[in-house]
Design a protein around this motif. Structure first.
Motif, PDB file in Angstrom:
ATOM      1  N   UNK A   7       0.832  -1.204   0.000  1.00  0.00           N
ATOM      2  CA  UNK A   7       0.000   0.000   0.000  1.00  0.00           C
ATOM      3  C   UNK A   7       0.865   1.252   0.000  1.00  0.00           C
ATOM      4  N   UNK A   8       1.878   1.277   0.840  1.00  0.00           N
ATOM      5  CA  UNK A   8       2.742   2.460   0.930  1.00  0.00           C
ATOM      6  C   UNK A   8       3.436   2.738  -0.402  1.00  0.00           C
ATOM      7  N   UNK A   9       3.890   1.697  -1.069  1.00  0.00           N
ATOM      8  CA  UNK A   9       4.598   1.884  -2.338  1.00  0.00           C
ATOM      9  C   UNK A   9       3.653   2.400  -3.420  1.00  0.00           C
ATOM     10  N   UNK A  10       2.439   1.872  -3.462  1.00  0.00           N
ATOM     11  CA  UNK A  10       1.467   2.372  -4.437  1.00  0.00           C
ATOM     12  C   UNK A  10       1.063   3.810  -4.130  1.00  0.00           C
ATOM     13  N   UNK A  11       0.795   4.103  -2.864  1.00  0.00           N
ATOM     14  CA  UNK A  11       0.427   5.472  -2.485  1.00  0.00           C
ATOM     15  C   UNK A  11       1.507   6.470  -2.876  1.00  0.00           C
ATOM     16  N   UNK A  12       2.751   6.091  -2.688  1.00  0.00           N
ATOM     17  CA  UNK A  12       3.854   6.996  -3.033  1.00  0.00           C
ATOM     18  C   UNK A  12       3.963   7.174  -4.543  1.00  0.00           C
ATOM     19  N   UNK A  13       3.865   6.088  -5.300  1.00  0.00           N
ATOM     20  CA  UNK A  13       3.980   6.162  -6.756  1.00  0.00           C
ATOM     21  C   UNK A  13       2.857   6.975  -7.365  1.00  0.00           C
ATOM     22  N   UNK A  14       1.637   6.819  -6.824  1.00  0.00           N
ATOM     23  CA  UNK A  14       0.459   7.468  -7.390  1.00  0.00           C
ATOM     24  C   UNK A  14       0.170   8.829  -6.788  1.00  0.00           C
ATOM     25  N   UNK A  15       0.942   9.224  -5.774  1.00  0.00           N
ATOM     26  CA  UNK A  15       0.727  10.497  -5.078  1.00  0.00           C
ATOM     27  C   UNK A  15      -0.719  10.594  -4.582  1.00  0.00           C
ATOM     28  N   UNK A  16      -1.156   9.539  -3.930  1.00  0.00           N
ATOM     29  CA  UNK A  16      -2.543   9.418  -3.501  1.00  0.00           C
ATOM     30  C   UNK A  16      -2.987  10.578  -2.627  1.00  0.00           C
ATOM     31  N   UNK A  17      -2.144  11.014  -1.710  1.00  0.00           N
ATOM     32  CA  UNK A  17      -2.535  12.066  -0.771  1.00  0.00           C
ATOM     33  C   UNK A  17      -2.872  13.381  -1.468  1.00  0.00           C
ATOM     34  N   UNK A  18      -2.272  13.628  -2.628  1.00  0.00           N
ATOM     35  CA  UNK A  18      -2.497  14.897  -3.333  1.00  0.00           C
ATOM     36  C   UNK A  18      -3.939  15.038  -3.812  1.00  0.00           C
TER      37      UNK A  18
END
Length: 257
Positions: A7-18
């Motif tokens: 999950x952390x790796x996908x969130x970072x790659x996709x810039x989910x928080x933005x």
């Protein structure tokens, strides 16, 4: 790989928080254990998190179902009816659900619009489709100009449109070079495409006003289908996840819409 790292790796790659304040979808992990210690060995990928794809993920012994459209939109007040039926197979079989909606639309390398732009061979690409401080599409230039019919035929031959075909609103110039892409339900960005001076706008599904807006703006529009234009992102994520040493399987369930 543990689920928490996945999950952390996908969130970072996709810039989910933005996209947290821009998207009705709850992006990231929508269904899964709180501790994140589950081992991820096989991931099923699909455009939609629905009963059919959840059951397919279970049948294929997946640890995670990764989709573009999830089950939580603007909050989940009650887990009953259709929502329950979609989530129940995942919970009963310990299958997590990871979702990336607008982050996967806007990703300039792995996203849906980027995949369509790859298919069309567009060059000199730049973000398109403003949504607050972020982007949800892509724009580029065809090195060999298309006619409107050629553009539609290229998409017709390659998109997973469930036999429903591609529709062309041929209101633009005879030579189409500058093309904007915003997949799915992108009709609301037609004005931005016209203001940018593009020759054609590629999206998934129309709204009733689109015909006259495109005609008056002098922009050709190609409608490839909501589902059909949004298979690219999850397929690209499947390639990325495979590079991480995780087995992947793709669940194709075209809607024709």
């Amino acid at each position: 790989m543990q689920l928490s790292e996945f999950v952390d790796r996908l969130d970072a790659e996709l810039d989910t928080d933005a996209y947290a304040d821009l998207d009705a979808s709850a992006n990231g992990l929508q269904v899964g254990p709180s501790d994140g210690d589950t081992e991820v060995q096989r991931v099923a990928l699909a455009v939609d998190a629905v009963g059919a794809t959840a059951e397919a993920a279970v049948d294929r012994d997946a640890d995670v179902l990764l989709t573009h459209h999830g089950v939580v939109w603007g909050g989940l007040d009650r887990l009953t009816g259709r929502a329950y039926d979609r989530i129940a197979p995942l919970v009963r079989n310990d299958v997590a659900l990871y979702v990336s909606h607008l982050p996967l639309d806007g990703h300039q390398r792995l996203g849906n619009a980027a995949g369509v732009a790859d298919l069309l061979g567009l060059e000199s690409r730049e973000p398109f489709g403003e949504l607050g401080p972020e982007w949800v599409g892509q724009r580029g230039v065809a090195p060999d100009p298309y006619t409107g019919e050629e553009l539609a035929e290229t998409l017709q031959a390659s998109l997973d449109h469930g036999g429903e075909g591609v529709r062309l609103l041929d209101f633009g110039p005879d030579r189409i070079e500058d093309i904007a892409v915003l997949t799915g339900s992108g009709s609301d960005w037609l004005d931005e495409a016209a203001a940018a001076g593009v020759d054609a706008f590629v999206t998934g599904e129309p709204k009733g006003k689109l015909y006259h807006e495109a005609r008056e703006a002098g922009v050709s529009v190609v409608l490839g289908g909501h589902y059909a234009t949004e298979t690219f992102g999850v397929e690209s994520l499947g390639s990325l996840v495979s590079e991480w040493g995780v087995e992947t399987t793709y669940v194709d369930h075209p809607t024709g819409i």
